[in-house]
Scaffold this motif. Structure first.
Motif, PDB file in Angstrom:
ATOM      1  N   CYS A 182      60.123  34.098   2.938  1.00 54.21           N
ATOM      2  CA  CYS A 182      60.704  33.080   3.827  1.00 54.21           C
ATOM      3  C   CYS A 182      61.438  33.714   4.996  1.00 54.21           C
ATOM      4  CB  CYS A 182      61.629  32.162   3.042  1.00 54.21           C
ATOM      5  SG  CYS A 182      60.758  31.005   1.977  1.00 54.21           S
ATOM      6  N   ARG A 183      62.107  34.830   4.735  1.00 53.68           N
ATOM      7  CA  ARG A 183      62.797  35.524   5.819  1.00 53.68           C
ATOM      8  C   ARG A 183      61.792  35.989   6.881  1.00 53.68           C
ATOM      9  NH1 ARG A 183      66.396  38.951   3.125  1.00 53.68           N
ATOM     10  NH2 ARG A 183      67.731  37.140   3.055  1.00 53.68           N
ATOM     11  N   TRP A 184      60.630  36.511   6.423  1.00 56.53           N
ATOM     12  CA  TRP A 184      59.627  36.932   7.393  1.00 56.53           C
ATOM     13  C   TRP A 184      59.095  35.723   8.164  1.00 56.53           C
ATOM     14  CZ3 TRP A 184      54.640  36.113   8.902  1.00 56.53           C
ATOM     15  CH2 TRP A 184      54.162  37.003   9.852  1.00 56.53           C
ATOM     16  N   LEU A 185      58.891  34.617   7.474  1.00 57.02           N
ATOM     17  CA  LEU A 185      58.442  33.405   8.164  1.00 57.02           C
ATOM     18  C   LEU A 185      59.427  33.001   9.254  1.00 57.02           C
ATOM     19  CD1 LEU A 185      57.007  31.091   5.378  1.00 57.02           C
ATOM     20  CD2 LEU A 185      55.804  31.925   7.401  1.00 57.02           C
ATOM     21  N   ASP A 186      60.713  33.046   8.926  1.00 56.54           N
ATOM     22  CA  ASP A 186      61.745  32.662   9.899  1.00 56.54           C
ATOM     23  C   ASP A 186      61.812  33.597  11.089  1.00 56.54           C
ATOM     24  OD1 ASP A 186      62.488  30.531   8.284  1.00 56.54           O
ATOM     25  OD2 ASP A 186      64.198  31.585   7.400  1.00 56.54           O
ATOM     26  N   ARG A 187      61.600  34.887  10.856  1.00 57.52           N
ATOM     27  CA  ARG A 187      61.806  35.885  11.917  1.00 57.52           C
ATOM     28  C   ARG A 187      60.522  36.461  12.496  1.00 57.52           C
ATOM     29  NH1 ARG A 187      66.439  39.461   8.870  1.00 57.52           N
ATOM     30  NH2 ARG A 187      67.969  37.804   8.649  1.00 57.52           N
ATOM     31  N   MET A 221      58.914  33.955  -8.176  1.00 51.42           N
ATOM     32  CA  MET A 221      60.099  34.788  -8.266  1.00 51.42           C
ATOM     33  C   MET A 221      60.977  34.558  -7.039  1.00 51.42           C
ATOM     34  SD  MET A 221      58.222  38.247  -9.560  1.00 51.42           S
ATOM     35  CE  MET A 221      59.536  39.277 -10.063  1.00 51.42           C
ATOM     36  N   ARG A 222      62.220  34.361  -7.292  1.00 55.43           N
ATOM     37  CA  ARG A 222      63.151  34.056  -6.208  1.00 55.43           C
ATOM     38  C   ARG A 222      63.241  35.182  -5.176  1.00 55.43           C
ATOM     39  NH1 ARG A 222      66.396  30.743  -4.033  1.00 55.43           N
ATOM     40  NH2 ARG A 222      68.553  31.151  -3.523  1.00 55.43           N
ATOM     41  N   GLU A 223      63.241  36.422  -5.631  1.00 59.66           N
ATOM     42  CA  GLU A 223      63.344  37.549  -4.704  1.00 59.66           C
ATOM     43  C   GLU A 223      62.169  37.571  -3.727  1.00 59.66           C
ATOM     44  OE1 GLU A 223      63.319  37.872  -8.021  1.00 59.66           O
ATOM     45  OE2 GLU A 223      65.247  38.679  -8.602  1.00 59.66           O
ATOM     46  N   TRP A 275      54.308  45.388  -4.671  1.00 62.07           N
ATOM     47  CA  TRP A 275      54.291  45.786  -3.266  1.00 62.07           C
ATOM     48  C   TRP A 275      55.656  45.656  -2.604  1.00 62.07           C
ATOM     49  CZ3 TRP A 275      49.316  42.572  -1.975  1.00 62.07           C
ATOM     50  CH2 TRP A 275      48.189  43.260  -2.436  1.00 62.07           C
ATOM     51  N   LEU A 276      56.327  44.527  -2.813  1.00 62.62           N
ATOM     52  CA  LEU A 276      57.553  44.248  -2.074  1.00 62.62           C
ATOM     53  C   LEU A 276      58.812  44.798  -2.734  1.00 62.62           C
ATOM     54  CD1 LEU A 276      56.745  40.590  -1.005  1.00 62.62           C
ATOM     55  CD2 LEU A 276      56.979  42.567   0.512  1.00 62.62           C
ATOM     56  N   LEU A 277      58.798  44.934  -4.031  1.00 61.11           N
ATOM     57  CA  LEU A 277      60.016  45.343  -4.726  1.00 61.11           C
ATOM     58  C   LEU A 277      59.942  46.739  -5.323  1.00 61.11           C
ATOM     59  CD1 LEU A 277      60.689  41.979  -6.602  1.00 61.11           C
ATOM     60  CD2 LEU A 277      61.612  42.718  -4.385  1.00 61.11           C
ATOM     61  N   ASP A 312      55.332  46.361   5.137  1.00 58.95           N
ATOM     62  CA  ASP A 312      56.397  47.182   5.719  1.00 58.95           C
ATOM     63  C   ASP A 312      57.276  46.341   6.644  1.00 58.95           C
ATOM     64  OD1 ASP A 312      55.530  49.441   4.367  1.00 58.95           O
ATOM     65  OD2 ASP A 312      54.381  50.205   6.073  1.00 58.95           O
ATOM     66  N   ASP A 313      56.654  45.460   7.410  1.00 59.57           N
ATOM     67  CA  ASP A 313      57.402  44.577   8.305  1.00 59.57           C
ATOM     68  C   ASP A 313      58.269  43.612   7.504  1.00 59.57           C
ATOM     69  OD1 ASP A 313      58.225  43.474  10.753  1.00 59.57           O
ATOM     70  OD2 ASP A 313      56.582  42.012  10.733  1.00 59.57           O
ATOM     71  N   ILE A 314      57.722  43.033   6.452  1.00 60.08           N
ATOM     72  CA  ILE A 314      58.496  42.108   5.616  1.00 60.08           C
ATOM     73  C   ILE A 314      59.689  42.823   5.010  1.00 60.08           C
ATOM     74  CG2 ILE A 314      58.418  40.782   3.469  1.00 60.08           C
ATOM     75  CD1 ILE A 314      55.445  40.130   4.194  1.00 60.08           C
ATOM     76  N   ILE A 315      59.457  44.014   4.494  1.00 55.07           N
ATOM     77  CA  ILE A 315      60.551  44.777   3.875  1.00 55.07           C
ATOM     78  C   ILE A 315      61.610  45.156   4.906  1.00 55.07           C
ATOM     79  CG2 ILE A 315      61.085  46.978   2.757  1.00 55.07           C
ATOM     80  CD1 ILE A 315      58.307  46.631   1.322  1.00 55.07           C
ATOM     81  N   SER A 316      61.194  45.493   6.111  1.00 53.90           N
ATOM     82  CA  SER A 316      62.147  45.896   7.142  1.00 53.90           C
ATOM     83  C   SER A 316      63.045  44.739   7.574  1.00 53.90           C
ATOM     84  CB  SER A 316      61.428  46.469   8.355  1.00 53.90           C
ATOM     85  OG  SER A 316      60.809  45.446   9.113  1.00 53.90           O
ATOM     86  N   ARG A 317      62.617  43.516   7.336  1.00 57.19           N
ATOM     87  CA  ARG A 317      63.402  42.331   7.724  1.00 57.19           C
ATOM     88  C   ARG A 317      64.245  41.788   6.576  1.00 57.19           C
ATOM     89  NH1 ARG A 317      61.220  39.981  12.563  1.00 57.19           N
ATOM     90  NH2 ARG A 317      59.315  41.064  13.179  1.00 57.19           N
ATOM     91  N   ARG A 318      64.354  42.537   5.497  1.00 60.29           N
ATOM     92  CA  ARG A 318      65.070  42.005   4.333  1.00 60.29           C
ATOM     93  C   ARG A 318      66.558  41.848   4.577  1.00 60.29           C
ATOM     94  NH1 ARG A 318      64.498  46.156  -0.627  1.00 60.29           N
ATOM     95  NH2 ARG A 318      62.424  46.157   0.185  1.00 60.29           N
ATOM     96  N   ASN A 319      67.129  42.527   5.538  1.00 60.92           N
ATOM     97  CA  ASN A 319      68.579  42.397   5.810  1.00 60.92           C
ATOM     98  C   ASN A 319      68.855  41.474   6.953  1.00 60.92           C
ATOM     99  OD1 ASN A 319      69.180  44.172   3.759  1.00 60.92           O
ATOM    100  ND2 ASN A 319      68.878  45.929   5.109  1.00 60.92           N
TER     101      ASN A 319
END
Length: 65
Positions: A9-14, A1-3, A41-43, A58-65
């Motif tokens: 990937c955003r969490w990996l980057d940050r 799933m793209r989302e 879990w994530l969505l 929670d950390d992954i979700i907090s970095r979504r923006n």
């Protein structure tokens, strides 16, 4: 799933560079979960009983923006 890919990937980057070995191992285990479970879990706000996994989510979700 793209989302899911975008969130992970955003969490990996940050987050990966500053994560300790335990957090990195938790992330690697998270990648073994099926997409429907990750989506719950994530969505959809569900949480696993495993506290380290829940904290990482929670950390992954907090970095979504």
């Amino acid at each position: 799933m793209r989302e899911l890919d975008l969130l992970l990937c955003r969490w990996l980057d940050r987050g990966w560079a500053v994560a300790d070995a335990d957090r990195r191992a938790t992330f690697q285990r998270l990648l073994e979960e099926p997409d429907p479970q990750l989506a719950d879990w994530l969505l959809h706000g569900h949480r696993p009983a495993d506290l380290p996994t829940a904290a990482l989510l929670d950390d992954i979700i907090s970095r979504r923006n």
